[in-house]
Design a protein around this motif. Sequence first.
Motif, mmCIF file in Angstrom:
data_model
loop_
_atom_site.group_PDB
_atom_site.id
_atom_site.type_symbol
_atom_site.label_atom_id
_atom_site.label_comp_id
_atom_site.label_asym_id
_atom_site.label_seq_id
_atom_site.Cartn_x
_atom_site.Cartn_y
_atom_site.Cartn_z
ATOM 1 N N THR A 282 54.881 -41.557 -9.567
ATOM 2 C CA THR A 282 54.093 -40.541 -8.885
ATOM 3 C C THR A 282 53.666 -41.044 -7.509
ATOM 4 O O THR A 282 53.239 -42.178 -7.362
ATOM 5 N N THR A 283 53.780 -40.180 -6.515
ATOM 6 C CA THR A 283 53.352 -40.515 -5.166
ATOM 7 C C THR A 283 51.842 -40.319 -5.052
ATOM 8 O O THR A 283 51.305 -39.342 -5.563
ATOM 9 N N ALA A 284 51.182 -41.244 -4.389
ATOM 10 C CA ALA A 284 49.735 -41.135 -4.190
ATOM 11 C C ALA A 284 49.419 -39.904 -3.356
ATOM 12 O O ALA A 284 50.156 -39.576 -2.424
ATOM 13 N N PRO A 285 48.333 -39.190 -3.682
ATOM 14 C CA PRO A 285 47.960 -38.019 -2.888
ATOM 15 C C PRO A 285 47.686 -38.394 -1.434
ATOM 16 O O PRO A 285 47.229 -39.490 -1.142
ATOM 17 N N SER A 286 47.968 -37.473 -0.546
ATOM 18 C CA SER A 286 47.690 -37.644 0.876
ATOM 19 C C SER A 286 46.918 -36.422 1.371
ATOM 20 O O SER A 286 46.662 -35.495 0.603
ATOM 21 N N ARG A 287 46.608 -36.399 2.639
ATOM 22 C CA ARG A 287 45.923 -35.237 3.221
ATOM 23 C C ARG A 287 46.751 -33.965 3.087
ATOM 24 O O ARG A 287 46.216 -32.868 3.159
ATOM 25 N N ASP A 288 48.053 -34.112 2.899
ATOM 26 C CA ASP A 288 48.934 -32.951 2.764
ATOM 27 C C ASP A 288 49.126 -32.510 1.318
ATOM 28 O O ASP A 288 49.760 -31.491 1.063
ATOM 29 N N THR A 289 48.596 -33.271 0.351
ATOM 30 C CA THR A 289 48.719 -32.897 -1.053
ATOM 31 C C THR A 289 47.877 -31.653 -1.308
ATOM 32 O O THR A 289 46.672 -31.658 -1.024
ATOM 33 N N PRO A 290 48.464 -30.597 -1.833
ATOM 34 C CA PRO A 290 47.682 -29.379 -2.088
ATOM 35 C C PRO A 290 46.576 -29.611 -3.117
ATOM 36 O O PRO A 290 46.789 -30.225 -4.152
ATOM 37 N N THR A 291 45.404 -29.127 -2.802
ATOM 38 C CA THR A 291 44.278 -29.166 -3.705
ATOM 39 C C THR A 291 44.377 -27.940 -4.602
ATOM 40 O O THR A 291 44.403 -26.822 -4.108
ATOM 41 N N LYS A 292 44.435 -28.155 -5.900
ATOM 42 C CA LYS A 292 44.556 -27.038 -6.840
ATOM 43 C C LYS A 292 43.217 -26.614 -7.422
ATOM 44 O O LYS A 292 43.002 -25.452 -7.722
ATOM 45 N N ILE A 293 42.305 -27.584 -7.615
ATOM 46 C CA ILE A 293 41.004 -27.287 -8.215
ATOM 47 C C ILE A 293 39.917 -27.916 -7.355
ATOM 48 O O ILE A 293 40.000 -29.091 -6.988
ATOM 49 N N VAL A 294 38.906 -27.122 -7.027
ATOM 50 C CA VAL A 294 37.780 -27.587 -6.219
ATOM 51 C C VAL A 294 36.489 -27.260 -6.959
ATOM 52 O O VAL A 294 36.336 -26.161 -7.503
ATOM 53 N N PHE A 295 35.591 -28.229 -6.989
ATOM 54 C CA PHE A 295 34.248 -28.011 -7.507
ATOM 55 C C PHE A 295 33.282 -28.207 -6.349
ATOM 56 O O PHE A 295 33.386 -29.185 -5.602
ATOM 57 N N ASN A 296 32.354 -27.271 -6.196
ATOM 58 C CA ASN A 296 31.257 -27.412 -5.240
ATOM 59 C C ASN A 296 29.974 -27.153 -6.009
ATOM 60 O O ASN A 296 29.876 -26.163 -6.741
ATOM 61 N N ALA A 297 29.017 -28.037 -5.846
ATOM 62 C CA ALA A 297 27.758 -27.897 -6.574
ATOM 63 C C ALA A 297 26.623 -28.469 -5.750
ATOM 64 O O ALA A 297 26.840 -29.223 -4.803
ATOM 65 N N TYR A 298 25.421 -28.076 -6.123
ATOM 66 C CA TYR A 298 24.252 -28.760 -5.583
ATOM 67 C C TYR A 298 23.292 -29.028 -6.723
ATOM 68 O O TYR A 298 23.284 -28.343 -7.749
ATOM 69 N N TYR A 299 22.517 -30.081 -6.544
ATOM 70 C CA TYR A 299 21.482 -30.473 -7.482
ATOM 71 C C TYR A 299 20.204 -30.626 -6.677
ATOM 72 O O TYR A 299 20.173 -31.374 -5.707
ATOM 73 N N ARG A 300 19.168 -29.904 -7.064
ATOM 74 C CA ARG A 300 17.852 -30.133 -6.462
ATOM 75 C C ARG A 300 17.065 -30.914 -7.497
ATOM 76 O O ARG A 300 16.852 -30.456 -8.618
ATOM 77 N N VAL A 301 16.680 -32.123 -7.125
ATOM 78 C CA VAL A 301 16.025 -33.030 -8.068
ATOM 79 C C VAL A 301 14.557 -33.179 -7.707
ATOM 80 O O VAL A 301 14.157 -32.947 -6.560
ATOM 81 N N HIS A 302 13.778 -33.563 -8.702
ATOM 82 C CA HIS A 302 12.373 -33.847 -8.426
ATOM 83 C C HIS A 302 12.334 -34.967 -7.385
ATOM 84 O O HIS A 302 13.068 -35.956 -7.517
ATOM 85 N N PRO A 303 11.508 -34.835 -6.344
ATOM 86 C CA PRO A 303 11.479 -35.860 -5.286
ATOM 87 C C PRO A 303 11.264 -37.281 -5.810
ATOM 88 O O PRO A 303 11.836 -38.221 -5.268
#
Length: 118
Positions: free
Chosen positions: A2-23
């Motif tokens: 398997t070839t290592a991913p590069s900037r040109d490797t298509p991203t198939k799954i993306v997760f975006n999240a935020y966590y607001r934590v107690h200070p």
Amino acid sequence: MTTAPSRDTPTKIVFNAYYRVHPDDRQKFVDAVVPHLSFAAESPGCLFYVFAADLLDPATIHLSEGWVDQEAVDRFHASEPFRAALDAVRRSVRILDHQGQRYEVAAHGSSAPPGGIA
């Protein structure tokens, strides 16, 4: 082989999240996730894995991750470093708010702004 991913490797799954934590728990959150960041970024199939502090609210931390396929996500979620970080957060951090989205990417292209960056 398997070839290592590069900037040109298509991203198939993306997760975006935020966590607001107690200070008072922010450092506990950081201490729980930092040890596994390199492991995550170097995991087979991971294209990017980034936690970042919010510039306006220090109690908010953003997560963005990209994967080549579901198999890579499953392998990472089953890994000991991921499980250990998740368990540490669950045990010691008061999460005040959390929202996360999963995206399955249908097309892949540049996101440079009109006119470029430079």
